[in-house]
Design an enzyme around this catalytic site. Sequence first.
Site, PDB file in Angstrom:
ATOM      1  N   ARG A   1      11.360   3.242   4.123  1.00 37.53           N
ATOM      2  CA  ARG A   1      10.407   2.359   5.101  1.00 37.53           C
ATOM      3  C   ARG A   1      11.566   1.383   5.742  1.00 37.53           C
ATOM      4  O   ARG A   1      12.497   0.977   5.039  1.00 37.53           O
ATOM      5  CB  ARG A   1       9.550   1.507   4.283  1.00 37.53           C
ATOM      6  CG  ARG A   1       8.960   0.601   4.830  1.00 37.53           C
ATOM      7  CD  ARG A   1       8.073   0.552   6.148  1.00 37.53           C
ATOM      8  NE  ARG A   1       6.934   1.375   5.774  1.00 37.53           N
ATOM      9  CZ  ARG A   1       5.810   0.879   5.598  1.00 37.53           C
ATOM     10  NH1 ARG A   1       5.624  -0.809   5.569  1.00 37.53           N
ATOM     11  NH2 ARG A   1       4.568   1.557   5.377  1.00 37.53           N
TER      12      ARG A   1
ATOM     13  N   ARG B   1       0.640  -1.094   0.056  1.00 40.48           N
ATOM     14  CA  ARG B   1      -0.033   0.022  -0.010  1.00 40.48           C
ATOM     15  C   ARG B   1       0.994   1.270   0.012  1.00 40.48           C
ATOM     16  O   ARG B   1       0.996   2.080  -0.976  1.00 40.48           O
ATOM     17  CB  ARG B   1      -0.946  -0.129   1.306  1.00 40.48           C
ATOM     18  CG  ARG B   1      -2.223   0.769   1.319  1.00 40.48           C
ATOM     19  CD  ARG B   1      -2.852   0.647   2.584  1.00 40.48           C
ATOM     20  NE  ARG B   1      -2.398  -0.673   2.905  1.00 40.48           N
ATOM     21  CZ  ARG B   1      -3.294  -1.784   2.788  1.00 40.48           C
ATOM     22  NH1 ARG B   1      -4.625  -1.532   2.350  1.00 40.48           N
ATOM     23  NH2 ARG B   1      -2.846  -2.928   3.425  1.00 40.48           N
ATOM     24  N   THR B   2       1.642   1.428   0.793  1.00 40.92           N
ATOM     25  CA  THR B   2       2.460   2.507   1.205  1.00 40.92           C
ATOM     26  C   THR B   2       3.548   2.686  -0.224  1.00 40.92           C
ATOM     27  O   THR B   2       3.335   4.101  -0.391  1.00 40.92           O
ATOM     28  CB  THR B   2       3.356   2.446   2.494  1.00 40.92           C
ATOM     29  OG1 THR B   2       2.409   2.346   3.513  1.00 40.92           O
ATOM     30  CG2 THR B   2       3.975   3.903   2.829  1.00 40.92           C
TER      31      THR B   2
ATOM     32  N   HIS C   1       5.052   6.893  11.236  1.00 38.79           N
ATOM     33  CA  HIS C   1       4.480   6.756   9.996  1.00 38.79           C
ATOM     34  C   HIS C   1       3.714   8.025   9.697  1.00 38.79           C
ATOM     35  O   HIS C   1       2.346   8.198   9.698  1.00 38.79           O
ATOM     36  CB  HIS C   1       3.709   5.514   9.930  1.00 38.79           C
ATOM     37  CG  HIS C   1       3.441   4.916   8.589  1.00 38.79           C
ATOM     38  ND1 HIS C   1       3.741   5.718   7.509  1.00 38.79           N
ATOM     39  CD2 HIS C   1       2.747   4.093   8.174  1.00 38.79           C
ATOM     40  CE1 HIS C   1       3.353   5.196   6.328  1.00 38.79           C
ATOM     41  NE2 HIS C   1       2.688   4.038   6.679  1.00 38.79           N
TER      42      HIS C   1
ATOM     43  N   LYS D   1      23.935  -8.520   0.935  1.00 42.45           N
ATOM     44  CA  LYS D   1      25.169  -8.781   0.912  1.00 42.45           C
ATOM     45  C   LYS D   1      25.980  -8.218   2.355  1.00 42.45           C
ATOM     46  O   LYS D   1      27.017  -8.176   2.377  1.00 42.45           O
ATOM     47  CB  LYS D   1      26.318  -8.137  -0.308  1.00 42.45           C
ATOM     48  CG  LYS D   1      25.508  -8.563  -1.787  1.00 42.45           C
ATOM     49  CD  LYS D   1      26.061  -8.005  -2.876  1.00 42.45           C
ATOM     50  CE  LYS D   1      24.988  -8.134  -4.183  1.00 42.45           C
ATOM     51  NZ  LYS D   1      25.645  -6.894  -4.934  1.00 42.45           N
TER      52      LYS D   1
END
Lengths: 435, 326
Positions: free
Chosen positions: B122, B72-73, B150, B100
């Site tokens: 995020r 969604r975001t 958020h 890595k």
Amino acid sequence: MKTLLRGGRVVDPANGIDGSHDVLIDGDRIARVGRDLPVDGATVVDIPAGLVLCPGLIDMHVHLREPGQEHKETVATGAASAVAGGFTAVACMPNTAPVNDNANVTLLILAKAAEARLARVYPIGAVSKGSKGELLADIAELKQAGCVAITDDGHPVATALLLRRALEYAGMFGMPVIEHCEDPSLKGDGVAHEGFHAASLGLRGIPAAAEALGVERGVLLAELTGSAFHVAHMSARASLRAVRKGKEAGIRVTCEVAPHHFTLTDEALGAPIPYDTNVKMNPPLREAGDRDAMLAGIADGTVDVIATDHAPHHYDEKNVEFDRAPFGIVGLETAVSLSLDRLVHAGLIRLPRLIELLSTNPARILRIAGGSLSEGVPADITILAPDLRVRVQASALRSRSKNTPFDGWQLRGGVAATIVGGRTVFVNPDVSINL
Amino acid sequence: MTTASSEIDQKPAVTALRHKDLLGITDLTPEEIALVLDTAEAMKEVGTRPIKKVPALRGKTVVNLFFEPSTRTRTSFEIAEKRLSADTLNIAIGTSSVVKGETLADTALNLEAMSPDMIVLRHSSSGACHLLSRICRSAIINAGDGMHEHPTQALLDAFTIRERKKQLAGLKVAIIGDLLHSRVLRSNIQLLTKMGAKVCVCGPPTLIPTDVLRFGVSATSVVEDAVAEADVVMLLRIQLERMEGAYFPSLREYFRVFGMTEERLRLAKSDVMIMHPGPMNRGVEIASEVADGPYSVILDQVANGVAVRMAVLYLLAGGAEHEDAA
């Protein structure tokens, strides 16, 4: 060869001395302490007014990282950091790689310390093999090689039964068990003190009760066994309460507090630098009520020792997300300034009490030389400059690591010089003294 | 809104956000929050046009750096960026060099060397955006950091509430669910209390943050009390993986005590709004009849997310000032 340190204020609580005295050093020993001592062929060093001579400071809780993590610190760099911080002796924790659970590691550390010729280094051995919490380490062997105490620091001793056995067994040699007090299940994957600041920053909490539960366990087992139990890096008021109750009951319990725990609170998590990994340590910075309790315990005598929990970490290891950073900060070179500024100049305690906390008591608990300026003892002397204006500069630290939250702090009080076994091993360039 | 939309095209006299980054609602004043919401109204109109694009961020490079799975975001940000004509690229964990063993700081420095203008981050660690902010010259937009904040979610929630209720001040907002681990909660508390709403949080005591009252909210574990006379009921996701921490006995029991049913909802005001930041667990924190019912604005939230993120991107890029400079 004799040296006469003339005219300083001498503070030696073990001998009840606090006043203007001369100190005569003969070779590596203290020859005499008294007023107006005759020169008698000695080299004379006039101590400038305002400086204080005291028995060499002892930090009974440092991590020197050698063997195994020499990118963070070595015995030599740690010893250099110690003497620059006014410490003539340090006791180093066994959580090296490999763990100091046998004579080979102990002897290696002692050999490195002898090579460095700076601070005295007293290794502390592991309680259990590999500090794994299963089988007792060969404690007699560790003792014979030179260890002065045992601990599984970094973690608590795994079970109450093993801690009981360790207390009983080490008691045979008169060695204290030093405990990192913490209930692992309550600590969980916490990274900061469980309180308002961690909650608002979204950091997983470590409740104060996790530490206090470990202290309560240890005090009960010290009572059961009659052995000496020492609480490392105490941070919570509930822990202090448990220690106080234990002492009142005549149980052999002692405790130490780190300068960051009597200076900072969990407010530092959010400001001035939000999520600064240099305020991440275990036990974590607690809330103001806990910090104030540590100060009260220092003032009323419940706290026995100030120890730094000097925990060097490389820049790369700290330059990560807060929850991924290792716990710990360096402390050897800021402890004296923080103690003088926050405890003595703040009016909480007087200088002789500070020397007890930093020298007399750690020597007594670890049963090591030092802690006094009695005639005939090794000439380990710290010269303090209690009114020196100090500005902490992380980049200038002697330690191989620079992970301090005190960078840029201005503090009142510092170290003028450090003498180990009659040898001057550190002179502060900001103080004029002719050593 | 026609005037507002033409204003966008005509470089209107809106004030920009005077911040390099958007790390959290904590850093915003009520005026700045209102500015974002007002700007989002104009942006929303862009999405109704046949050609859903304005040139506001033409020539700007925006990196969507997602270390956690998000549909969604991430989609919402990407659509917002494209509607503003930005050049966008998406980096998701698994395709990046993180696997890595590269540190976040090194990943950021390498991206930074290619001169992006904005990085939308995020990350599962609280404070990850602050770390990037210290390292990067680019604007950092927090798309969710650990359990911390958020901010664009709270802004789109506020936008959705304001659309229906006209204002936020004086409303009673009940937030129910896993409060402890929720970044949506922390951002929403900041925003709603700053704008004058009354917030009541509710959940099992095991999932309520320490000292929650110091956040300026009321708290209860009686869901009926939280819902009573509420203007807005916001449900937070119960994360199934939390079961291991033994925060509550079972999902079934959670629904029995806290689940939002039609019956419980009757205690709220008659024009109550039901919100959920997604993804929903039907039958855990919310009954399907409520999620799909007439009071639900859950899909409006998703729709508004694009407009609000367009507003944030536009304002952080300098708003009208940037366009003048260009």
